[in-house]
Scaffold this motif. Sequence first.
Motif, short mmCIF file in Angstrom:
data_model
loop_
_atom_site.label_atom_id
_atom_site.label_comp_id
_atom_site.label_asym_id
_atom_site.label_seq_id
_atom_site.Cartn_x
_atom_site.Cartn_y
_atom_site.Cartn_z
N THR A 28 -1.70 8.50 -8.15
CA THR A 28 -2.17 7.25 -8.72
C THR A 28 -1.12 6.18 -8.57
O THR A 28 0.06 6.40 -8.88
CB THR A 28 -2.53 7.43 -10.21
N TYR A 29 -1.53 5.02 -8.10
CA TYR A 29 -0.67 3.86 -7.88
C TYR A 29 -0.37 3.23 -9.24
O TYR A 29 -1.23 2.61 -9.86
CB TYR A 29 -1.42 2.88 -6.98
N ASP A 67 -5.31 2.39 -8.33
CA ASP A 67 -6.10 3.20 -7.39
C ASP A 67 -5.60 4.63 -7.43
O ASP A 67 -4.40 4.89 -7.53
CB ASP A 67 -5.95 2.67 -5.97
N LYS A 68 -6.51 5.58 -7.28
CA LYS A 68 -6.14 6.98 -7.15
C LYS A 68 -6.55 7.45 -5.77
O LYS A 68 -7.73 7.35 -5.41
CB LYS A 68 -6.82 7.84 -8.21
N GLY A 69 -5.58 7.94 -4.99
CA GLY A 69 -5.89 8.56 -3.72
C GLY A 69 -6.04 10.06 -3.93
O GLY A 69 -5.35 10.65 -4.75
N LYS A 127 -3.97 7.87 0.35
CA LYS A 127 -3.42 6.52 0.24
C LYS A 127 -4.03 5.81 -0.94
O LYS A 127 -5.10 6.19 -1.44
CB LYS A 127 -3.66 5.72 1.51
N ALA A 128 -3.34 4.73 -1.37
CA ALA A 128 -3.85 3.84 -2.41
C ALA A 128 -3.39 2.44 -2.06
O ALA A 128 -2.22 2.23 -1.70
CB ALA A 128 -3.35 4.24 -3.79
N GLU A 173 -3.68 14.64 -5.46
CA GLU A 173 -3.98 13.33 -6.03
C GLU A 173 -2.69 12.55 -6.26
O GLU A 173 -1.63 13.15 -6.49
CB GLU A 173 -4.67 13.47 -7.40
N SER A 231 0.86 -1.17 0.00
CA SER A 231 0.00 0.00 0.00
C SER A 231 0.91 1.23 0.00
O SER A 231 2.00 1.20 0.56
CB SER A 231 -0.89 0.01 1.24
#
Lengths: 114, 112
Positions: free
Chosen positions: A65-66, A55-57, A49-50, A63, A32
């Motif tokens: 993005t993972y 996933d975008k936190g 978090k992501a 912002e 994570s």
Amino acid sequence: GDSVTQMEGPVTLSEEAFLTINCTYTATGYPSLFWYVQYPGEGLQLLLKATKADDKGSNKGFEATYRKETTSFHLEKGSVQVSDSAVYFCALSERTGTASKLTFGTGTRLQVTL
Amino acid sequence: NAGVTQTPKFQVLKTGQSMTLQCAQDMNHEYMSWYRQDPGMGLRLIHYSVGAGITDQGEVPNGYNVSRSTTEDFPLRLLSAAPSQTSVYFCASRAGGVYEQYFGPGTRLTVT
């Protein structure tokens, strides 16, 4: 072992400028990813978090993005404010871990001026 | 809720002195950790605990001891302070099964 690499600061921007702080990671499993912010004289606060790939936190206009393919988690904000001046830490936590461990980057100081 | 509290906020020690940094949380969190923050090095884990009576070493444990007799408290002991232990110390806690950690405000320690 796990590691996190952040762009070196300080980053100095004018108010309303676009912000990018780069973060890349190395991990053996499926971590994570987190961004923490530290305002002057305070402890760290979780910003976003992501927990899985793509996933975008997001939080407070920030912002990230993972991106598993590039092992990156870059922080962006479209229009920074003076109140965003702080130190930003990228961090990861291995998904399979049970211990309370975060691996942090070295931090990037952001200074926003009028 | 007070969250995570740390005392003292500032401390100056002479080489060889001992002291305890206090950390307490009122969120009933299972996990607690101690980190040190040094310029250009981010935060490094010293010790952590996954519950009362259970502690383990982190990345930089030498020179520090911890114990966890209650869920709420997780003190960090410096047995014989050294200048290399000059740093800012942060305590953190989190609930089981959750990744978000809550940090205390920090203790700035100077060892002369």
